[in-house]
Motif scaffolding. Structure first.
Motif, PDB file in Angstrom:
ATOM      1  N   ASN A  73       0.891  -1.313  -0.013  1.00 38.84           N
ATOM      2  CA  ASN A  73       0.029   0.134   0.055  1.00 38.84           C
ATOM      3  C   ASN A  73       0.949   1.283  -0.203  1.00 38.84           C
ATOM      4  OD1 ASN A  73      -1.949  -1.547   0.155  1.00 38.84           O
ATOM      5  ND2 ASN A  73      -2.590  -1.307   2.314  1.00 38.84           N
ATOM      6  N   HIS A  74       2.148   1.186   0.637  1.00 37.70           N
ATOM      7  CA  HIS A  74       2.974   2.319   0.844  1.00 37.70           C
ATOM      8  C   HIS A  74       3.948   2.346  -0.244  1.00 37.70           C
ATOM      9  CE1 HIS A  74       1.698   1.625   4.939  1.00 37.70           C
ATOM     10  NE2 HIS A  74       1.069   2.604   4.593  1.00 37.70           N
TER      11      HIS A  74
ATOM     12  N   ARG B  34      -4.513  -5.204  -2.651  1.00 38.11           N
ATOM     13  CA  ARG B  34      -4.383  -4.994  -1.425  1.00 38.11           C
ATOM     14  C   ARG B  34      -4.639  -3.522  -0.907  1.00 38.11           C
ATOM     15  NH1 ARG B  34      -0.560  -5.613   1.889  1.00 38.11           N
ATOM     16  NH2 ARG B  34      -2.239  -6.402   3.504  1.00 38.11           N
ATOM     17  N   SER B  35      -4.932  -2.847  -2.088  1.00 39.70           N
ATOM     18  CA  SER B  35      -4.961  -1.227  -1.936  1.00 39.70           C
ATOM     19  C   SER B  35      -6.025  -0.815  -0.781  1.00 39.70           C
ATOM     20  CB  SER B  35      -5.222  -0.583  -3.087  1.00 39.70           C
ATOM     21  OG  SER B  35      -6.633  -1.406  -3.511  1.00 39.70           O
ATOM     22  N   TYR B  36      -6.976  -1.697  -0.475  1.00 41.97           N
ATOM     23  CA  TYR B  36      -8.009  -1.152   0.323  1.00 41.97           C
ATOM     24  C   TYR B  36      -7.995  -1.882   1.916  1.00 41.97           C
ATOM     25  CZ  TYR B  36     -10.086  -5.516  -1.273  1.00 41.97           C
ATOM     26  OH  TYR B  36     -10.145  -6.789  -1.739  1.00 41.97           O
ATOM     27  N   VAL B  37      -6.959  -2.900   1.782  1.00 42.62           N
ATOM     28  CA  VAL B  37      -6.815  -3.213   3.127  1.00 42.62           C
ATOM     29  C   VAL B  37      -6.045  -2.783   4.166  1.00 42.62           C
ATOM     30  CG1 VAL B  37      -5.849  -5.726   4.325  1.00 42.62           C
ATOM     31  CG2 VAL B  37      -6.712  -5.769   2.060  1.00 42.62           C
ATOM     32  N   PRO B  38      -6.776  -2.478   5.250  1.00 43.57           N
ATOM     33  CA  PRO B  38      -6.029  -1.589   6.238  1.00 43.57           C
ATOM     34  C   PRO B  38      -4.811  -2.216   7.015  1.00 43.57           C
ATOM     35  CG  PRO B  38      -8.008  -2.274   7.167  1.00 43.57           C
ATOM     36  CD  PRO B  38      -8.155  -3.076   5.718  1.00 43.57           C
ATOM     37  N   PHE B  39      -4.796  -3.496   7.138  1.00 43.44           N
ATOM     38  CA  PHE B  39      -3.747  -4.248   8.115  1.00 43.44           C
ATOM     39  C   PHE B  39      -2.236  -4.625   7.260  1.00 43.44           C
ATOM     40  CE2 PHE B  39      -6.873  -4.449  11.082  1.00 43.44           C
ATOM     41  CZ  PHE B  39      -8.070  -4.912  10.671  1.00 43.44           C
TER      42      PHE B  39
ATOM     43  N   GLU C 148      -2.848  -9.781   8.410  1.00 42.87           N
ATOM     44  CA  GLU C 148      -3.687 -10.416   7.701  1.00 42.87           C
ATOM     45  C   GLU C 148      -3.421 -11.857   7.812  1.00 42.87           C
ATOM     46  OE1 GLU C 148      -3.398  -8.552   3.743  1.00 42.87           O
ATOM     47  OE2 GLU C 148      -5.165  -9.752   3.161  1.00 42.87           O
TER      48      GLU C 148
END
Lengths: 103, 358
Positions: A27-28, B205-210, B215
């Protein structure tokens, strides 16, 4: 117990000594598709990121640019090393008004 | 004289096979012994009996074939059985810890309900221990490959058996390595995967917060809870709960943005691969190593997977069972590890009487 402590100690030592890559979540991570280096006055480096977005039809890509100015190429390279979340290994490099000997 | 109640010989419940006999041991030691004697009526089949348990005085029989098994093995095992001091023995599994020499993550004793498997083991030069009130016979000593093989291997053609053994070995590797490799390529070692795949994983995985490792642990825990609850529920409600659990874990969790679809696939493949083995203890060992590899890959990346591999191989090489190495690659073992050849010789580690037939 003794063996477990020795094992943990060895693992900590390996963590310190081995060249392990930094932990960066996907994500980063910024996957850089293209790097443009402009050498006219000062060094202007443009990083073009390709961002995949999941849609109903499949994956769509968006692009985002990061523009940075540096006084020297050395400074630019140093700055890039500090940006650990920039993934540039598969990026294409384009040069504008630059001499080949600089690279 | 009043007889103790015993049930009739049932069909095999847990160690299913496509071919071969379907009868199973029961809780009566005499019946179990007869099931083996029916298959091996030879006088060479010997037995030694003792009673273990201060209060239960449970009958325990040690069976072996004289002329095949090594005498030292029989004596060592018998000595261990005689030295057991315990309040009571309610099942054969109570004896396992007294028969293993050291703590092992990997199983070294096979507990089986199958009389044919027990008889095969006796003919190989192994020992079988029957315990009264237990439908499981203990077979020892065992090697690593014994836990990868099933009774079907000996009833089917060599080619089919070899193919299935390759699948089982792949399942063993997949069960341990898949989550760890996924974590390492999505957090540190991006170079290991092609760029299009990296884009797909990033999009997923763009919307997964963990973080990925949270996970993974969450999914492994959920899967283990689902598996455990499925075992405890009766057949009628069990399947409904499994479907509900699967739907909740699979569909709803992805829709809610808690986990990514690829993580569900990775954990599902890994967990299902672990279920391919009949031995519950081997399944437990795979689970422990899966989690260990996951921790190492989170900390060290792909180097952690390498460290885990060294630990796994050294553990396998270090494990001993009744003085025998767990991994022993003499000629007969090599001939029977993956590729099944029609060898008429027994394993030279277990016996000096190696000729089985022509």
């Amino acid at each position: 117990m003794k063996k477990t402590i020795i094992l943990i100690g060895v693992l900590i030592l390996l963590k310190i000594l081995l060249p392990i890559k930094p932990y960066i979540e996907l994500n980063h991570l910024k996957i850089i598709e293209e790097i443009t280096v402009d050498c006219k006055k000062e060094y202007t480096i443009t990083y073009q990121e390709k961002i995949p977005k999941k849609e109903d039809n499949g994956i769509e890509y968006q692009k985002k640019e990061y523009v940075m100015h540096y006084d020297s190429l050395k400074e630019a390279k140093k700055s890039l090393k500090e940006k650990k979340n920039f993934y540039i290994k598969k990026a294409k490099i384009k040069t504008v008004s630059c001499k080949k000997k600089d690279f | 004289m009043k007889q103790n109640p015993i049930r009739s010989i049932p069909k095999i419940d847990s160690e299913l096979s496509l071919e071969g006999p379907k009868d199973s041991f029961i809780e009566d030691i005499k019946t179990n012994e007869q099931l083996i004697k029916k298959r091996i009526p030879s006088k060479a089949l010997q037995q030694k009996e003792t009673k273990i348990g201060r209060y239960t005085k449970t009958r325990v029989k040690l069976l072996y074939i004289k002329g095949i098994v090594k005498e030292e093995l029989v004596q060592d095992t018998w000595k261990k059985l005689e030295n057991i001091i315990i309040d009571g023995v309610l099942d054969s599994s109570y004896l396992k810890r007294y028969l293993t020499e050291q703590f092992n993550i990997f199983p070294t004793i096979i507990a089986t309900e199958r009389p044919d498997k027990s008889s095969m083991a006796l003919l190989e030069g192994k020992i079988v221990i029957l315990v009264d009130n237990s439908p499981y016979a203990l077979i020892l000593p065992n090697f690593f490959q014994d836990f990868l093989h099933t009774t079907d291997d000996y009833y089917q053609k060599s080619f089919n058996t070899t193919f299935i053994r390759i699948i089982r070995l792949l399942a063993f590797i997949i069960a341990i390595y898949t989550p760890a490799i996924y974590i390492s390529v999505t957090t540190r070692d991006y170079d290991l995967i092609p760029l299009p795949l990296l884009y797909t994983l990033k999009a997923g995985r763009s919307y997964v917060p963990f973080p990925a490792y949270i996970e993974a642990f969450f999914m492994i825990t959920c899967f283990e809870i689902l598996k455990e609850s499925d075992l405890r529920m009766s057949t009628t409600t069990g399947s409904s709960i499994s479907i509900l659990g699967g739907l909740i874990l699979g569909d709803a969790a992805v829709a809610a943005g808690i986990v990514s679809p690829i993580m569900i696939i990775v954990i599902a493949i890994s967990s299902i691969s672990g279920l391919i083995f009949q031995s519950i203890e081997l399944g437990n060992a795979l689970r422990i190593y899966k989690i260990l590899f996951l921790i190492l890959s989170t900390i060290f990346g792909i180097i952690g997977v390498g460290i885990g591999s060294i630990l796994l191989i050294s553990n396998l090489l270090k494990t001993k069972n009744m003085g025998f190495s767990y991994i022993s690659l003499n000629n007969e073992m090599k001939n029977d590890f993956i590729i099944k050849k029609n060898t008429y010789k027994r394993n030279e580690s277990l016996t000096k009487n190696r000729i089985r037939g022509r």
